[in-house]
Design an enzyme around this catalytic site. Structure first.
Site, PDB file in Angstrom:
ATOM      1  N   TYR A  80       0.789  -1.184  -0.034  1.00 50.30           N
ATOM      2  CA  TYR A  80       0.165   0.145   0.174  1.00 50.30           C
ATOM      3  C   TYR A  80       0.945   1.213   0.002  1.00 50.30           C
ATOM      4  O   TYR A  80       0.545   2.171  -0.914  1.00 50.30           O
ATOM      5  CB  TYR A  80      -0.868   0.055   1.010  1.00 50.30           C
ATOM      6  CG  TYR A  80      -1.855   1.157   1.444  1.00 50.30           C
ATOM      7  CD1 TYR A  80      -3.320   1.099   0.505  1.00 50.30           C
ATOM      8  CD2 TYR A  80      -1.493   2.301   1.849  1.00 50.30           C
ATOM      9  CE1 TYR A  80      -4.031   2.111   0.366  1.00 50.30           C
ATOM     10  CE2 TYR A  80      -2.506   3.360   1.686  1.00 50.30           C
ATOM     11  CZ  TYR A  80      -3.638   3.132   1.043  1.00 50.30           C
ATOM     12  OH  TYR A  80      -4.598   4.346   1.096  1.00 50.30           O
ATOM     13  N   PHE A 132      -9.912  19.358 -24.846  1.00 52.16           N
ATOM     14  CA  PHE A 132     -10.340  18.003 -24.839  1.00 52.16           C
ATOM     15  C   PHE A 132     -11.552  17.833 -23.742  1.00 52.16           C
ATOM     16  O   PHE A 132     -11.796  18.694 -23.086  1.00 52.16           O
ATOM     17  CB  PHE A 132      -8.873  17.124 -24.397  1.00 52.16           C
ATOM     18  CG  PHE A 132      -9.514  15.601 -24.435  1.00 52.16           C
ATOM     19  CD1 PHE A 132      -9.737  14.743 -25.727  1.00 52.16           C
ATOM     20  CD2 PHE A 132      -9.679  14.880 -23.362  1.00 52.16           C
ATOM     21  CE1 PHE A 132     -10.067  13.697 -25.670  1.00 52.16           C
ATOM     22  CE2 PHE A 132     -10.144  13.515 -23.379  1.00 52.16           C
ATOM     23  CZ  PHE A 132     -10.311  12.995 -24.714  1.00 52.16           C
ATOM     24  N   THR A 133     -12.502  16.870 -24.345  1.00 56.87           N
ATOM     25  CA  THR A 133     -13.761  16.794 -23.650  1.00 56.87           C
ATOM     26  C   THR A 133     -13.341  16.845 -22.128  1.00 56.87           C
ATOM     27  O   THR A 133     -14.011  17.673 -21.334  1.00 56.87           O
ATOM     28  CB  THR A 133     -14.322  15.495 -24.094  1.00 56.87           C
ATOM     29  OG1 THR A 133     -13.536  14.242 -23.570  1.00 56.87           O
ATOM     30  CG2 THR A 133     -14.916  15.488 -25.433  1.00 56.87           C
ATOM     31  N   ASP A 223      -0.598  18.791 -21.490  1.00 58.87           N
ATOM     32  CA  ASP A 223      -1.288  17.583 -21.660  1.00 58.87           C
ATOM     33  C   ASP A 223      -0.403  16.579 -22.475  1.00 58.87           C
ATOM     34  O   ASP A 223      -0.654  17.020 -23.655  1.00 58.87           O
ATOM     35  CB  ASP A 223      -2.921  17.640 -22.233  1.00 58.87           C
ATOM     36  CG  ASP A 223      -3.438  16.497 -22.053  1.00 58.87           C
ATOM     37  OD1 ASP A 223      -2.942  15.356 -22.195  1.00 58.87           O
ATOM     38  OD2 ASP A 223      -4.863  16.394 -22.311  1.00 58.87           O
ATOM     39  N   LYS A 266      -2.670   6.107 -22.720  1.00 60.06           N
ATOM     40  CA  LYS A 266      -2.148   6.371 -23.948  1.00 60.06           C
ATOM     41  C   LYS A 266      -0.681   6.504 -23.970  1.00 60.06           C
ATOM     42  O   LYS A 266      -0.077   5.654 -24.545  1.00 60.06           O
ATOM     43  CB  LYS A 266      -2.849   7.653 -24.540  1.00 60.06           C
ATOM     44  CG  LYS A 266      -4.277   7.689 -24.860  1.00 60.06           C
ATOM     45  CD  LYS A 266      -5.170   8.366 -24.008  1.00 60.06           C
ATOM     46  CE  LYS A 266      -6.509   8.302 -24.243  1.00 60.06           C
ATOM     47  NZ  LYS A 266      -7.178   9.660 -24.183  1.00 60.06           N
ATOM     48  N   ARG A 389     -16.595  12.298 -32.986  1.00 60.93           N
ATOM     49  CA  ARG A 389     -16.152  13.497 -32.304  1.00 60.93           C
ATOM     50  C   ARG A 389     -16.516  14.800 -33.368  1.00 60.93           C
ATOM     51  O   ARG A 389     -16.067  15.269 -34.273  1.00 60.93           O
ATOM     52  CB  ARG A 389     -14.484  13.579 -32.467  1.00 60.93           C
ATOM     53  CG  ARG A 389     -14.037  12.300 -31.789  1.00 60.93           C
ATOM     54  CD  ARG A 389     -13.609  12.545 -30.183  1.00 60.93           C
ATOM     55  NE  ARG A 389     -14.754  12.636 -29.158  1.00 60.93           N
ATOM     56  CZ  ARG A 389     -14.515  12.240 -27.823  1.00 60.93           C
ATOM     57  NH1 ARG A 389     -13.379  12.172 -27.604  1.00 60.93           N
ATOM     58  NH2 ARG A 389     -15.824  12.248 -27.092  1.00 60.93           N
ATOM     59  N   PHE A 455     -22.122  12.245 -24.866  1.00 58.17           N
ATOM     60  CA  PHE A 455     -21.879  11.362 -26.003  1.00 58.17           C
ATOM     61  C   PHE A 455     -21.366   9.983 -25.234  1.00 58.17           C
ATOM     62  O   PHE A 455     -21.633   8.882 -25.942  1.00 58.17           O
ATOM     63  CB  PHE A 455     -20.461  11.708 -26.816  1.00 58.17           C
ATOM     64  CG  PHE A 455     -19.243  12.004 -25.850  1.00 58.17           C
ATOM     65  CD1 PHE A 455     -18.455  10.922 -25.591  1.00 58.17           C
ATOM     66  CD2 PHE A 455     -18.929  13.173 -25.261  1.00 58.17           C
ATOM     67  CE1 PHE A 455     -17.316  11.137 -24.811  1.00 58.17           C
ATOM     68  CE2 PHE A 455     -17.982  13.501 -24.393  1.00 58.17           C
ATOM     69  CZ  PHE A 455     -17.019  12.633 -24.130  1.00 58.17           C
TER      70      PHE A 455
HETATM   71  C1  LIG Z   1      -7.588  10.542 -23.178  1.00 58.14           C
HETATM   72  C2  LIG Z   1      -7.054  11.924 -22.865  1.00 58.14           C
HETATM   73  C3  LIG Z   1      -7.316  12.404 -21.705  1.00 58.14           C
HETATM   74  C4  LIG Z   1      -8.157  11.780 -20.698  1.00 58.14           C
HETATM   75  O1  LIG Z   1      -7.305  10.785 -20.160  1.00 58.14           O
HETATM   76  P1  LIG Z   1      -8.077   9.509 -19.479  1.00 58.14           P
HETATM   77  O2  LIG Z   1      -6.944   8.559 -19.012  1.00 58.14           O
HETATM   78  O3  LIG Z   1      -9.048   8.743 -20.450  1.00 58.14           O
HETATM   79  O4  LIG Z   1      -8.910   9.923 -18.346  1.00 58.14           O
HETATM   80  C5  LIG Z   1      -7.047  13.699 -21.729  1.00 58.14           C
HETATM   81  N1  LIG Z   1      -6.420  14.473 -22.586  1.00 58.14           N
HETATM   82  C6  LIG Z   1      -6.069  14.020 -23.985  1.00 58.14           C
HETATM   83  C7  LIG Z   1      -5.587  14.588 -24.909  1.00 58.14           C
HETATM   84  C8  LIG Z   1      -6.429  12.537 -23.849  1.00 58.14           C
HETATM   85  O5  LIG Z   1      -6.372  12.082 -25.027  1.00 58.14           O
END
Ligand SMILES: *Cc1c(COP(=O)(O)O)cnc(C)c1O
Length: 482
Positions: A80, A132-133, A223, A266, A389, A455
């Site tokens: 932990y 980004f969303t 980001d 990613k 999108r 969405f």
């Molecule tokens: C996917 C993504 C996020 C959010 O990441 P999650 O791991 O899905 O929460 C933020 N910014 C960008 C550019 C992304 O592609």
């Protein structure tokens, strides 16, 4: 004569890996695909993966892991608090990004939630190249608003500008003059700009943004979720980066930013996320949130196995051969779709091929969701699952009216190292067929519409019996063939 088709950036993409574990796929008949699309409310997020042939919804958590990542997962140190695994990850991340501190989180949006809670408040304005969303949602939830300052070419689908993710620096300066630096908690720069087709920013542009922010005392938050593609495209497209290693470009980018955060679903081909930074005070404020929302500081909601995979995955991201795969496959898909006349976002970026649904279905207005209709129609026609999108991915304005998106895109994501050229050829062929029969496709309307991020869970219905007509035409044209 050598086969010149294997040049990077043109012709056939050459895989620098081999597949040793595979997963069986099933291609269901078109009637079943139509039934499952209807059952999912014409929203590809609601399909069951067992009904999908080729899943191009996203690259999030679906990239193939390497043998070294899988091996590292077996060596994880479960604890932990104070796990050796965490210290390995911490050391790797601080070395790659050259920052003093690393904070773990369970995924990218968790970082966005923490950054927004710490820095954004009522009246805050956050300039960014593009939203980004989830990043926008967290800024708005905390009382702020965003300003998108993308270069003009960024929203021009057919412009072949090599860095469509660049920020309009003149617009940034005048925005700061207008709203005042004290109301701008940070400037957000997104690598591999997701919603406009995985388009990169340039090092030169980031340096300019840094100059402006230095003059006004404003932080830059990067980001870095899609950084791997951005790094590869910088090296290929920007002269100043051509002779730099991927490691050197990464450090240069990171040094120009105050906070770097990422989704490890990613970046690094694992699952999780994290933030790194140098500032002591900001670190302490952000750190408080980790045990509250994520978990103890030495795991932040990630499993130790994923942390091991991430440490190795990030090392591998520094290898140009490894990160070439995504952009090279994207370039191939985009090139082949163009040959079939299918309108796509140019130039090929990272992340995947982005089909211009506004041009593809130019008879469907934004309020009938052309990109959503295209995603649904394409699933029926192929068993391939893409993601809308466009306007569906936007939120309604406060008065309840639609907020038409700048672009209506069907995103066909290319999870790294997962699909083959033949599978891409199938995708191209069925999309080419759909393009020839595009007049059959009509719009959608919501029957269940959530208020936030609609969405994901929203359900829709077709405005007419167009899915049935699509099935009939397909059956006439393809008969019993696959
Ligand atoms: C996917 C993504 C996020 C959010 O990441 P999650 O791991 O899905 O929460 C933020 N910014 C960008 C550019 C992304 O592609």
């Amino acid at each position: 004569m050598p086969d010149v088709r294997f040049h990077r950036g043109e012709g056939l993409p050459l895989e620098m890996h081999k597949a040793r574990i595979v997963q069986k796929l099933e291609l269901k008949p078109i009637e079943e695909r139509a039934a499952s699309m209807a059952g999912a409310g014409y929203n590809t997020f609601l399909l069951r993966n067992s009904d999908v042939f080729i899943d191009m919804l996203t690259d999030s958590g679906t990239n193939a892991m390497s043998d070294r990542q899988l091996a590292a997962m077996m060596m994880a140190d479960d604890a932990y608090a104070g796990s050796e695994t965490f210290y390995r990850l911490d050391e790797t991340i601080r070395r790659i990004f050259g920052k003093k501190y690393f904070l773990p989180a369970h995924q990218g949006r968790a970082c966005e939630s923490i950054i927004s809670q710490v820095f954004v408040g009522p009246g805050s304005v956050v300039p960014m190249n593009y939203h980004f969303t989830t990043s926008k949602a967290h800024i708005v939830l905390n009382g702020g608003r965003i300003e998108e300052l993308l270069v003009e070419e960024g929203l021009d689908v057919t412009s072949e500008h090599p860095f469509k993710g660049d920020m309009d620096t003149a617009a940034l300066s005048s925005l700061i003059d207008d709203v005042g630096a004290k109301n701008i908690p940070f400037v957000r720069i997104e690598a591999g700009t997701n919603l406009i087709g995985g388009q990169p920013f340039s090092l030169a542009n980031l340096r300019e943004v840094r100059g402006i922010c230095d003059d006004r005392g404003i932080m830059i938050v990067l980001d870095a979720s899609l950084l791997a593609d951005n790094l590869y495209l910088m090296k290929r497209r920007e002269e100043a980066c051509a002779d730099m290693s991927i490691e050197e470009i990464t450090r240069e980018v990171s040094d120009l930013c105050d906070v770097v955060y990422f989704s490890a679903r990613k970046l690094g081909c694992a699952r999780g996320g994290g933030m790194c930074l140098d500032d002591d005070d900001a670190y302490l404020r952000m750190r408080e949130m980790i045990p509250l929302y994520e978990g103890f500081l030495t795991y932040g909601g990630m499993s130790v196995r994923e942390m091991e995979a991430l440490a190795v995955g990030l090392e591998e991201t520094m290898d140009e051969d490894v990160i070439s795969q995504g952009p090279e496959f994207t370039a191939y898909a985009v090139g082949r779709l163009r040959e079939r006349g299918v309108p796509v976002v140019l130039p090929a970026g990272g992340l995947g091929a982005h089909v211009d649904a506004k041009a593809f279905l130019d008879h469907i207005p934004a309020e009938h969701y052309p990109a959503g209709a295209l995603a649904a129609a394409f699933f029926v026609a192929s068993g391939v699952r893409g993601m809308e999108r466009g306007t569906m991915s936007e939120q309604r304005d406060e008065d309840g009216s639609e907020h038409p998106a700048h672009m209506e895109l069907l995103r066909l994501a290319l999870p790294r190292r997962v699909f083959t050229v033949s599978q891409l050829e199938y995708v191209v062929d069925r999309l080419g067929w759909l393009y020839e029969n595009r007049h059959l496709v009509e719009g959608l309307r919501f029957v269940e519409e959530p208020e936030i991020l609609r969405f994901f869970f929203g359900k829709l219905e077709p405005l007419s019996a167009w899915p049935e007509r699509l099935v009939e035409q397909y059956t006439r044209d393809f008969g019993d063939s696959l």
